[in-house]
Design a protein around this motif. Structure first.
Motif, PDB file in Angstrom:
ATOM      1  N   SER A 173      41.484  46.969  47.224  1.00 48.85           N
ATOM      2  CA  SER A 173      42.622  46.547  46.994  1.00 48.85           C
ATOM      3  C   SER A 173      42.533  45.231  46.649  1.00 48.85           C
ATOM      4  O   SER A 173      42.317  44.623  46.360  1.00 48.85           O
ATOM      5  CB  SER A 173      43.656  46.320  48.476  1.00 48.85           C
ATOM      6  N   ARG A 176      40.825  45.262  43.198  1.00 41.36           N
ATOM      7  CA  ARG A 176      42.293  45.379  42.314  1.00 41.36           C
ATOM      8  C   ARG A 176      43.015  44.300  42.127  1.00 41.36           C
ATOM      9  O   ARG A 176      42.684  43.939  40.881  1.00 41.36           O
ATOM     10  CB  ARG A 176      43.507  46.065  42.689  1.00 41.36           C
ATOM     11  N   ARG A 177      42.634  42.749  43.331  1.00 38.69           N
ATOM     12  CA  ARG A 177      42.825  41.859  43.130  1.00 38.69           C
ATOM     13  C   ARG A 177      41.872  40.980  41.905  1.00 38.69           C
ATOM     14  O   ARG A 177      42.339  39.901  41.328  1.00 38.69           O
ATOM     15  CB  ARG A 177      43.020  40.993  43.686  1.00 38.69           C
ATOM     16  N   ARG A 178      41.066  41.771  41.725  1.00 34.52           N
ATOM     17  CA  ARG A 178      39.622  40.450  41.065  1.00 34.52           C
ATOM     18  C   ARG A 178      40.168  41.547  39.621  1.00 34.52           C
ATOM     19  O   ARG A 178      38.944  40.619  38.230  1.00 34.52           O
ATOM     20  CB  ARG A 178      38.836  41.166  41.447  1.00 34.52           C
ATOM     21  N   GLY A 179      40.941  41.881  39.648  1.00 26.47           N
ATOM     22  CA  GLY A 179      40.535  43.104  37.667  1.00 26.47           C
ATOM     23  C   GLY A 179      39.823  44.027  38.043  1.00 26.47           C
ATOM     24  O   GLY A 179      39.284  44.285  36.683  1.00 26.47           O
ATOM     25  N   LEU A 180      38.751  44.244  38.399  1.00 24.82           N
ATOM     26  CA  LEU A 180      38.360  45.110  37.966  1.00 24.82           C
ATOM     27  C   LEU A 180      38.364  46.630  38.147  1.00 24.82           C
ATOM     28  O   LEU A 180      39.760  47.260  38.858  1.00 24.82           O
ATOM     29  CB  LEU A 180      36.937  45.154  39.566  1.00 24.82           C
ATOM     30  N   PRO A 181      38.423  47.083  37.446  1.00 26.46           N
ATOM     31  CA  PRO A 181      38.483  49.021  36.928  1.00 26.46           C
ATOM     32  C   PRO A 181      37.909  49.912  38.108  1.00 26.46           C
ATOM     33  O   PRO A 181      36.626  50.362  38.321  1.00 26.46           O
ATOM     34  CB  PRO A 181      37.693  49.276  35.272  1.00 26.46           C
TER      35      PRO A 181
END
Length: 278
Positions: A173, A176-181
Protein backbone atom coordinates in the motif's frame (compact mmCIF):
# COMPACT_ATOMS: atom_id res chain seq x y z
CA UNK A 1 0.56 -13.34 -3.76
CA UNK A 2 0.97 -16.54 -1.79
CA UNK A 3 2.82 -15.09 1.19
CA UNK A 4 3.76 -18.46 2.64
CA UNK A 5 5.32 -19.58 -0.62
CA UNK A 6 6.92 -16.40 -1.82
CA UNK A 7 8.28 -14.30 1.00
CA UNK A 8 10.62 -16.68 2.77
CA UNK A 9 14.38 -16.15 2.93
CA UNK A 10 16.32 -18.18 0.41
CA UNK A 11 18.81 -18.07 -2.41
CA UNK A 12 21.17 -20.43 -4.11
CA UNK A 13 24.71 -21.30 -3.17
CA UNK A 14 25.28 -21.37 -6.92
CA UNK A 15 22.57 -18.86 -7.87
CA UNK A 16 22.16 -15.25 -8.89
CA UNK A 17 22.36 -13.91 -5.35
CA UNK A 18 25.57 -13.95 -3.34
CA UNK A 19 25.97 -14.81 0.31
CA UNK A 20 26.64 -11.15 1.12
CA UNK A 21 22.99 -10.42 0.24
CA UNK A 22 22.14 -12.27 3.46
CA UNK A 23 24.92 -10.83 5.66
CA UNK A 24 22.57 -8.64 7.72
CA UNK A 25 20.38 -11.64 8.50
CA UNK A 26 23.37 -13.74 9.54
CA UNK A 27 24.51 -10.99 11.94
CA UNK A 28 21.14 -10.95 13.70
CA UNK A 29 21.34 -12.32 17.28
CA UNK A 30 18.06 -14.20 16.95
CA UNK A 31 19.31 -15.83 13.76
CA UNK A 32 22.52 -16.76 15.58
CA UNK A 33 20.39 -18.47 18.21
CA UNK A 34 19.02 -20.79 15.51
CA UNK A 35 22.59 -21.91 14.88
CA UNK A 36 23.65 -22.21 18.51
CA UNK A 37 21.71 -25.41 19.01
CA UNK A 38 23.35 -26.80 15.88
CA UNK A 39 26.81 -26.45 17.40
CA UNK A 40 25.77 -28.74 20.24
CA UNK A 41 25.48 -31.48 17.58
CA UNK A 42 29.12 -31.06 16.49
CA UNK A 43 31.20 -33.76 18.21
CA UNK A 44 34.14 -32.41 20.21
CA UNK A 45 37.52 -33.94 20.91
CA UNK A 46 39.88 -36.23 19.02
CA UNK A 47 41.25 -33.26 17.01
CA UNK A 48 38.61 -33.47 14.26
CA UNK A 49 38.96 -32.08 10.75
CA UNK A 50 35.85 -29.96 10.09
CA UNK A 51 34.34 -28.44 6.95
CA UNK A 52 32.14 -25.37 7.53
CA UNK A 53 30.16 -25.38 4.29
CA UNK A 54 28.47 -22.08 3.46
CA UNK A 55 30.72 -20.44 6.06
CA UNK A 56 29.95 -16.84 5.12
CA UNK A 57 32.10 -14.41 7.10
CA UNK A 58 33.35 -17.14 9.44
CA UNK A 59 31.14 -16.39 12.44
CA UNK A 60 30.13 -20.03 12.94
CA UNK A 61 33.68 -21.17 12.18
CA UNK A 62 34.88 -18.91 14.99
CA UNK A 63 32.32 -20.35 17.41
CA UNK A 64 33.39 -23.91 16.59
CA UNK A 65 37.05 -23.07 17.13
CA UNK A 66 36.25 -21.44 20.47
CA UNK A 67 34.47 -24.63 21.53
CA UNK A 68 37.26 -26.91 20.32
CA UNK A 69 40.59 -25.18 19.55
CA UNK A 70 42.12 -28.54 18.60
CA UNK A 71 40.06 -28.94 15.44
CA UNK A 72 41.41 -28.35 11.94
CA UNK A 73 38.83 -26.20 10.19
CA UNK A 74 38.23 -25.38 6.52
CA UNK A 75 35.48 -22.99 5.40
CA UNK A 76 33.85 -22.99 1.96
CA UNK A 77 31.57 -20.28 0.52
CA UNK A 78 30.76 -19.03 -3.00
CA UNK A 79 31.14 -15.34 -2.04
CA UNK A 80 34.75 -14.04 -2.30
CA UNK A 81 33.98 -10.92 -0.25
CA UNK A 82 32.71 -12.95 2.68
CA UNK A 83 35.68 -15.30 2.46
CA UNK A 84 37.97 -12.29 2.80
CA UNK A 85 36.00 -11.25 5.88
CA UNK A 86 36.37 -14.78 7.27
CA UNK A 87 40.12 -14.72 6.71
CA UNK A 88 40.35 -11.34 8.44
CA UNK A 89 38.31 -12.69 11.36
CA UNK A 90 40.27 -15.90 11.90
CA UNK A 91 43.69 -15.33 10.35
CA UNK A 92 45.69 -18.54 10.33
CA UNK A 93 43.32 -20.46 12.58
CA UNK A 94 41.34 -21.74 9.58
CA UNK A 95 41.64 -22.08 5.83
CA UNK A 96 38.97 -20.75 3.46
CA UNK A 97 38.20 -21.88 -0.08
CA UNK A 98 35.75 -20.53 -2.67
CA UNK A 99 33.15 -23.09 -3.73
CA UNK A 100 29.68 -24.47 -3.10
CA UNK A 101 28.12 -27.63 -1.72
CA UNK A 102 28.17 -29.54 -4.99
CA UNK A 103 31.83 -28.76 -5.67
CA UNK A 104 33.42 -30.03 -2.45
CA UNK A 105 34.27 -33.45 -3.91
CA UNK A 106 36.33 -31.63 -6.58
CA UNK A 107 37.96 -29.29 -4.09
CA UNK A 108 39.10 -31.88 -1.53
CA UNK A 109 40.40 -35.48 -1.45
CA UNK A 110 38.02 -38.31 -0.53
CA UNK A 111 37.47 -38.99 3.16
CA UNK A 112 39.36 -35.94 4.42
CA UNK A 113 36.75 -34.51 6.85
CA UNK A 114 35.43 -35.99 10.08
CA UNK A 115 32.58 -33.48 10.29
CA UNK A 116 30.72 -31.31 7.76
CA UNK A 117 28.56 -28.45 9.05
CA UNK A 118 25.96 -26.41 7.13
CA UNK A 119 24.72 -23.74 9.52
CA UNK A 120 21.24 -22.65 8.41
CA UNK A 121 22.08 -22.65 4.71
CA UNK A 122 20.97 -26.08 3.45
CA UNK A 123 17.89 -24.40 1.94
CA UNK A 124 20.24 -22.37 -0.28
CA UNK A 125 21.47 -25.55 -1.99
CA UNK A 126 19.53 -26.03 -5.25
CA UNK A 127 20.52 -29.63 -6.02
CA UNK A 128 20.35 -31.46 -2.72
CA UNK A 129 21.07 -34.95 -4.07
CA UNK A 130 24.26 -33.84 -5.83
CA UNK A 131 25.39 -31.90 -2.78
CA UNK A 132 24.85 -34.83 -0.41
CA UNK A 133 26.72 -37.13 -2.76
CA UNK A 134 29.66 -34.71 -2.86
CA UNK A 135 29.62 -34.28 0.92
CA UNK A 136 29.52 -38.03 1.41
CA UNK A 137 32.67 -38.38 -0.71
CA UNK A 138 34.73 -35.98 1.42
CA UNK A 139 33.56 -37.43 4.77
CA UNK A 140 35.45 -40.20 6.50
CA UNK A 141 33.69 -43.52 6.99
CA UNK A 142 31.47 -42.91 10.00
CA UNK A 143 31.87 -39.15 9.55
CA UNK A 144 29.16 -36.76 10.70
CA UNK A 145 27.07 -34.28 8.70
CA UNK A 146 25.10 -31.73 10.74
CA UNK A 147 22.79 -29.06 9.40
CA UNK A 148 19.73 -27.02 10.28
CA UNK A 149 17.17 -24.77 8.66
CA UNK A 150 14.32 -22.52 9.73
CA UNK A 151 13.35 -21.98 6.08
CA UNK A 152 11.57 -25.07 4.81
CA UNK A 153 8.02 -26.13 4.01
CA UNK A 154 6.28 -26.42 7.36
CA UNK A 155 8.60 -24.16 9.34
CA UNK A 156 5.96 -21.48 9.77
CA UNK A 157 2.89 -21.74 11.96
CA UNK A 158 -0.44 -21.37 10.18
CA UNK A 159 -1.48 -18.83 12.82
CA UNK A 160 1.40 -16.56 11.78
CA UNK A 161 0.63 -16.45 8.05
CA UNK A 162 -1.74 -13.48 8.47
CA UNK A 163 1.15 -11.58 10.08
CA UNK A 164 3.30 -12.04 6.98
CA UNK A 165 0.35 -11.02 4.81
CA UNK A 166 -0.26 -7.92 6.94
CA UNK A 167 3.39 -6.89 6.67
CA UNK A 168 3.51 -7.33 2.91
CA UNK A 169 0.12 -5.71 2.38
CA UNK A 170 1.10 -2.64 4.39
CA UNK A 171 4.32 -2.24 2.41
CA UNK A 172 2.54 -2.69 -0.92
CA UNK A 173 0.00 0.00 0.00
CA UNK A 174 2.87 2.38 0.81
CA UNK A 175 4.48 1.57 -2.56
CA UNK A 176 1.27 2.40 -4.39
CA UNK A 177 0.97 5.72 -2.54
CA UNK A 178 4.44 6.57 -3.80
CA UNK A 179 3.42 5.68 -7.34
CA UNK A 180 5.91 2.83 -7.53
CA UNK A 181 5.23 0.15 -10.15
CA UNK A 182 4.29 -3.24 -8.71
CA UNK A 183 4.48 -6.18 -11.10
CA UNK A 184 2.78 -9.52 -10.67
CA UNK A 185 4.52 -11.78 -8.17
CA UNK A 186 6.20 -14.95 -9.37
CA UNK A 187 4.32 -17.80 -7.68
CA UNK A 188 7.17 -20.28 -8.07
CA UNK A 189 8.84 -21.11 -4.79
CA UNK A 190 12.63 -21.73 -4.81
CA UNK A 191 13.50 -25.43 -4.66
CA UNK A 192 15.09 -25.19 -1.23
CA UNK A 193 11.96 -23.67 0.30
CA UNK A 194 9.69 -26.34 -1.17
CA UNK A 195 11.49 -29.08 0.78
CA UNK A 196 9.95 -30.40 3.96
CA UNK A 197 11.77 -31.91 6.91
CA UNK A 198 10.64 -35.30 5.56
CA UNK A 199 12.26 -34.49 2.21
CA UNK A 200 15.57 -33.98 3.99
CA UNK A 201 15.20 -37.31 5.77
CA UNK A 202 14.48 -39.08 2.49
CA UNK A 203 17.41 -37.41 0.71
CA UNK A 204 19.81 -38.33 3.49
CA UNK A 205 18.67 -41.96 3.41
CA UNK A 206 19.04 -42.08 -0.38
CA UNK A 207 22.58 -40.71 -0.04
CA UNK A 208 23.58 -43.40 2.45
CA UNK A 209 23.30 -41.42 5.69
CA UNK A 210 21.69 -42.53 8.93
CA UNK A 211 20.06 -39.42 10.40
CA UNK A 212 18.57 -38.20 13.66
CA UNK A 213 16.12 -35.30 13.40
CA UNK A 214 15.09 -32.82 16.07
CA UNK A 215 13.05 -29.60 15.99
CA UNK A 216 12.90 -26.44 18.08
CA UNK A 217 10.54 -23.47 18.01
CA UNK A 218 11.84 -19.91 18.10
CA UNK A 219 9.91 -16.68 18.51
CA UNK A 220 11.40 -14.03 16.23
CA UNK A 221 10.81 -10.32 16.67
CA UNK A 222 11.21 -7.10 14.67
CA UNK A 223 15.01 -7.19 14.76
CA UNK A 224 15.10 -10.51 12.96
CA UNK A 225 12.29 -9.54 10.60
CA UNK A 226 14.03 -6.26 9.71
CA UNK A 227 17.10 -8.23 8.66
CA UNK A 228 14.89 -10.66 6.74
CA UNK A 229 13.24 -7.76 4.89
CA UNK A 230 16.64 -6.70 3.51
CA UNK A 231 17.22 -10.00 1.72
CA UNK A 232 16.64 -10.16 -2.06
CA UNK A 233 14.26 -13.09 -1.81
CA UNK A 234 11.89 -11.47 0.69
CA UNK A 235 12.06 -7.92 -0.69
CA UNK A 236 11.74 -9.05 -4.31
CA UNK A 237 8.81 -11.39 -3.62
CA UNK A 238 6.94 -8.91 -1.42
CA UNK A 239 7.27 -5.92 -3.77
CA UNK A 240 8.01 -7.25 -7.27
CA UNK A 241 9.02 -4.53 -9.70
CA UNK A 242 10.34 -2.23 -6.95
CA UNK A 243 14.07 -1.70 -6.50
CA UNK A 244 15.27 -4.12 -3.85
CA UNK A 245 16.67 -1.45 -1.52
CA UNK A 246 13.50 0.64 -1.78
CA UNK A 247 11.45 -2.50 -1.16
CA UNK A 248 13.49 -3.27 1.95
CA UNK A 249 12.96 0.30 3.17
CA UNK A 250 9.19 0.08 2.66
CA UNK A 251 9.00 -3.28 4.40
CA UNK A 252 11.03 -1.99 7.33
CA UNK A 253 8.76 1.03 7.65
CA UNK A 254 5.71 -1.24 7.52
CA UNK A 255 7.19 -3.48 10.19
CA UNK A 256 7.84 -0.48 12.44
CA UNK A 257 4.29 0.79 11.93
CA UNK A 258 2.75 -2.58 12.75
CA UNK A 259 4.97 -3.10 15.79
CA UNK A 260 3.89 0.27 17.19
CA UNK A 261 0.29 -0.94 17.10
CA UNK A 262 1.05 -4.23 18.84
CA UNK A 263 4.16 -6.43 19.35
CA UNK A 264 5.02 -8.01 16.00
CA UNK A 265 6.54 -11.46 16.33
CA UNK A 266 6.39 -14.75 14.45
CA UNK A 267 7.25 -18.27 15.53
CA UNK A 268 9.18 -20.68 13.34
CA UNK A 269 10.30 -24.25 13.75
CA UNK A 270 13.96 -24.91 13.10
CA UNK A 271 14.81 -28.47 12.06
CA UNK A 272 18.17 -30.06 12.96
CA UNK A 273 19.80 -33.13 11.45
CA UNK A 274 22.77 -35.11 12.70
CA UNK A 275 23.64 -37.72 10.07
CA UNK A 276 26.34 -40.38 9.99
CA UNK A 277 27.80 -41.68 6.78
CA UNK A 278 27.60 -45.46 6.50
Amino acid sequence: MNVQADTECGSSMNGRHTSSDYAALRRDPEYAELNRALLDLVPAGATPTVLDLGCGDGAVSERMLLRDPTMTLVGVDPDPALLEAARARLGGRARFVEGDASSVSRLFPPGVFDIVVLANCIHLVPDLATALEAIGQVLTSGGRLVFNSAFYSGAERAADLPRYAELVGTARSAARRRGLPLTRADSRRPAGLRRSAGDYEAALEAAGFKAVRTEREFTLGPRFLTALCSTPMFAGAALPGVDRHTAAELLTEALRELHERSPFTVTRRCVYFSATRA
